[in-house]
Design a protein around this motif. Structure first.
Motif, PDB file in Angstrom:
ATOM      1  N   GLN A  19       0.830  -1.204   0.000  1.00 17.21           N
ATOM      2  CA  GLN A  19       0.000   0.000   0.000  1.00 17.21           C
ATOM      3  C   GLN A  19       0.868   1.260   0.000  1.00 17.21           C
ATOM      4  O   GLN A  19       0.598   2.221  -0.731  1.00 17.21           O
ATOM      5  CB  GLN A  19      -0.932  -0.009   1.214  1.00 17.21           C
ATOM      6  CG  GLN A  19      -1.967  -1.109   1.163  1.00 17.21           C
ATOM      7  CD  GLN A  19      -2.704  -1.273   2.477  1.00 17.21           C
ATOM      8  OE1 GLN A  19      -2.327  -0.688   3.507  1.00 17.21           O
ATOM      9  NE2 GLN A  19      -3.756  -2.075   2.470  1.00 17.21           N
ATOM     10  N   LEU A  22       2.619   1.682  -3.398  1.00 21.37           N
ATOM     11  CA  LEU A  22       1.671   2.145  -4.406  1.00 21.37           C
ATOM     12  C   LEU A  22       1.495   3.661  -4.325  1.00 21.37           C
ATOM     13  O   LEU A  22       1.529   4.365  -5.341  1.00 21.37           O
ATOM     14  CB  LEU A  22       0.315   1.465  -4.213  1.00 21.37           C
ATOM     15  CG  LEU A  22       0.105   0.131  -4.903  1.00 21.37           C
ATOM     16  CD1 LEU A  22      -1.244  -0.461  -4.506  1.00 21.37           C
ATOM     17  CD2 LEU A  22       0.189   0.288  -6.405  1.00 21.37           C
ATOM     18  N   THR A 165      -3.200   4.397  -6.863  1.00 23.80           N
ATOM     19  CA  THR A 165      -2.378   5.253  -5.995  1.00 23.80           C
ATOM     20  C   THR A 165      -3.140   5.757  -4.778  1.00 23.80           C
ATOM     21  O   THR A 165      -2.670   5.621  -3.637  1.00 23.80           O
ATOM     22  CB  THR A 165      -1.849   6.465  -6.783  1.00 23.80           C
ATOM     23  OG1 THR A 165      -1.066   6.022  -7.879  1.00 23.80           O
ATOM     24  CG2 THR A 165      -1.001   7.362  -5.880  1.00 23.80           C
ATOM     25  N   GLY A 169      -3.803   2.407  -2.600  1.00 24.85           N
ATOM     26  CA  GLY A 169      -2.617   2.762  -1.831  1.00 24.85           C
ATOM     27  C   GLY A 169      -2.933   3.610  -0.614  1.00 24.85           C
ATOM     28  O   GLY A 169      -2.958   3.121   0.517  1.00 24.85           O
TER      29      GLY A 169
END
Length: 248
Positions: A19, A22, A165, A169
């Motif tokens: 995470q 990302l 993202t 993420g």
């Protein structure tokens, strides 16, 4: 080799390090890539126009260069975030089998466009004129010049990169500290990346903040409640429709 274990109860099915990678790749990595490519074009422009700063800047601001820089940054970032997801890709793709995700995505888009309509009507009622900010104006100019590439790059690739993202993420990473915290941080960050504060038209940028905040909140809600397929589908629909509307 140690196999990564995914907790299927988590919203992204990814471990904390994935995470974080990302988010960092999508947020910081894309900026670094854009800067490097821009520097290459800057040196190329200097080799052509010498020390004529105005001509070099005009070259850098031209649509072909702007299109290439943005496209290259998104493609390279896209490849980077996919590598970061790794074993989680099949688990994320599995979300697209859920038909409820598409209904949720449609409702999300309807909510976004309804909010935009009401907000525009409110500004008009109080005598405030609003136009596209720098981010939207640039996208509109590119879309009119390179419609098909723009639809693919900014209508499909860009939303996927941003969802990986900022939802898979950042949102999921922050969710470990609570959903309220996740919503707040993700909405703020997602809004800020679409706003240009170093511009002479700062009022236009500020007036556009509610648009991005509401869109960010909607994508977060869809992701939180219906998964990656819902937020990504809604994001793609939003960008594609926006691009098509900008052509008229």
């Amino acid at each position: 080799m140690t196999q990564t274990r995914f907790n299927k109860d988590e919203v992204t099915y990814l471990p904390i390090n994935s995470q974080l990678k990302l988010f960092l790749l999508g947020f910081i990595g894309s900026q670094i890539i854009s800067t490097i490519i821009s520097l290459i074009f800057t040196f190329y422009g200097i080799s052509i126009y010498g020390d004529n700063v105005d001509l070099v800047q005009k070259f850098l601001d031209s649509l072909p260069v702007t299109m290439f820089v943005n496209s290259a940054a998104y493609v390279l970032t896209y490849l980077g975030v996919l590598l970061s997801v790794g074993q989680g890709i099949p688990l994320l793709l599995n979300k697209f089998k859920n038909t409820k995700a598409y209904g949720a995505a449609f409702c999300g888009i309807a909510a976004i466009f309804l909010f935009n309509f009401i907000y525009n009507a409110f500004l008009s009622a109080v005598g405030v004129e609003i136009s596209s900010n720098l981010n939207e104006s640039t996208l509109e100019s590119i879309s009119k010049a390179y419609t098909i590439p723009a639809l693919f790059m900014f209508g499909i690739i860009a939303p996927i990169v941003e969802e990986l993202t900022y939802r898979v993420g950042l949102f999921s990473l922050c969710s470990r500290k609570g959903k309220t915290f996740a919503y707040t941080v993700t909405i703020i960050v997602f809004t800020l990346i679409h706003i240009e504060f170093f511009t002479s038209n700062i009022l236009i940028e500020l007036l556009n903040i509610p648009f991005y905040c509401f869109a960010a909140a909607t994508f977060c809600f869809l992701y939180d409640k219906y998964g990656f397929a819902a937020s990504t589908t809604a994001h793609i629909m939003n960008n594609v429709v926006s691009i098509l509307l900008s052509l008229f």
